[in-house]
Scaffold this active site. Sequence first.
Site, short mmCIF file in Angstrom:
data_model
loop_
_atom_site.label_atom_id
_atom_site.label_comp_id
_atom_site.label_asym_id
_atom_site.label_seq_id
_atom_site.Cartn_x
_atom_site.Cartn_y
_atom_site.Cartn_z
N GLY A 103 0.83 -1.20 0.00
CA GLY A 103 0.00 0.00 0.00
C GLY A 103 0.86 1.25 0.00
N HIS A 120 4.20 2.42 -8.01
CA HIS A 120 3.22 1.33 -7.99
C HIS A 120 2.26 1.46 -9.18
CE1 HIS A 120 4.05 1.70 -3.52
NE2 HIS A 120 4.26 0.43 -3.72
N ASP A 177 13.70 -1.77 -5.59
CA ASP A 177 14.06 -2.83 -4.65
C ASP A 177 14.79 -3.92 -5.42
OD1 ASP A 177 12.69 -1.80 -2.21
OD2 ASP A 177 10.95 -1.94 -3.52
N GLN A 188 12.31 -1.95 -9.91
CA GLN A 188 13.78 -2.03 -9.85
C GLN A 188 14.34 -1.31 -8.62
OE1 GLN A 188 16.02 -3.72 -11.43
NE2 GLN A 188 17.81 -2.65 -10.59
N GLN A 196 8.38 -9.23 7.36
CA GLN A 196 9.57 -8.65 6.74
C GLN A 196 10.09 -7.43 7.49
OE1 GLN A 196 7.26 -7.99 2.95
NE2 GLN A 196 8.54 -6.17 2.81
N SER A 215 7.53 4.71 -0.56
CA SER A 215 6.50 4.98 0.45
C SER A 215 7.14 5.58 1.70
CB SER A 215 5.77 3.69 0.81
OG SER A 215 5.27 3.09 -0.36
N ARG A 216 8.40 5.26 1.93
CA ARG A 216 9.08 5.76 3.14
C ARG A 216 9.51 7.22 3.02
NH1 ARG A 216 10.73 0.05 3.61
NH2 ARG A 216 9.93 -0.66 5.61
O1 PAF Z 1 8.02 -4.29 -2.11
C1 PAF Z 1 7.06 -4.45 -1.32
O2 PAF Z 1 6.16 -3.62 -1.20
C2 PAF Z 1 7.02 -5.72 -0.48
O3 PAF Z 1 8.27 -6.13 -0.09
C3 PAF Z 1 6.24 -6.87 -1.13
C4 PAF Z 1 6.92 -7.36 -2.40
C5 PAF Z 1 4.82 -6.43 -1.44
C6 PAF Z 1 6.16 -8.05 -0.16
O4 PAF Z 1 5.54 -7.71 1.01
#
Ligand code: PAF
Length: 283
Positions: free
Chosen positions: A32, A38, A151, A149, A62, A187-188
């Site tokens: 989200g 996104h 991440d 990319q 995570q 998002s951060r």
């Molecule tokens: O990149 C993210 O937002 C998260 O690491 C993911 C791939 C949705 C897994 O929780």
Amino acid sequence: MQVIRDPQKLILALKKSKAGKNKTIGFVPTMGAMHTGHLNLIKQAAKDNHIVAVSIFVNPQQFGPGEDLKFYPRPLKKDIQLCRKQGVDFIFLPDNKIMYPDGYSTFINVGRLSHLLCGAKRPGHFRGVATVVAKLLNIVKPDNLYLGQKDAQQAIIISRMIKDLNFPVKVNVLPIVRFKDGLALSSRNTYLNKNERTSAVVLFKALRLAEILVSNGQRNANRIISRMSQLIEKNKKAKIDYIAIVNQEQLKEMKKVKTGSLIALAVKIGKTRLIDNTIIGCI
Ligand code: PAF
């Protein structure tokens, strides 16, 4: 657009909507707090597929102790509106209990890839990512998976897992989306105050410096890293977590930069840890 919280219901709804028509499903997993990065993934999924599914789940597995699980932005209404606007067909919106019910015991470790770079600083992070993505893939059963990319390590680890575990899905990694000044969308970024937001551009500047050094003929990875560090350290708000020059397959450190080398970094700006990267083009 259907918003579905229960995995079994989503499995049935997707089966019904695919039924006998050879339709493909494009899937964008998210936590989200959606931004243009996104939305680009969703747009591409819509271009390539008949059906688009998006998951919104802030995956507790995570986040390490002391990380930002509690504070992670959750603008759910806005996210749902954005998905509707993009023509998303299904939003999967599970909660912790349904994803990890009492007695949950199965986790996925993608070997040493998970312990390098961000994995060295965030133990257990990629185990959580791989586990949730495997679960999501089993529920959604997409033909195409869309990842950013930004991440880079996450995309490499998920691709490895997909290959190793024979998930029948194609991975599509789309380019980093940046603000005009170069900061990568994340998002951060919402954690940054005004001064920190200005300082945060230093990640991009360091990557640009590396690219310029390479295009001027520098190939020595240590020298490039040292120049990037010097640039970042000039900024009082920035604290380097790591800078690495690695190959994309094994994230193995490289002495000499080559075509396809990944230059990745994580830097704390105030309390906010940001990541960014670039891939060296043809040299
Ligand atoms: O990149 C993210 O937002 C998260 O690491 C993911 C791939 C949705 C897994 O929780």
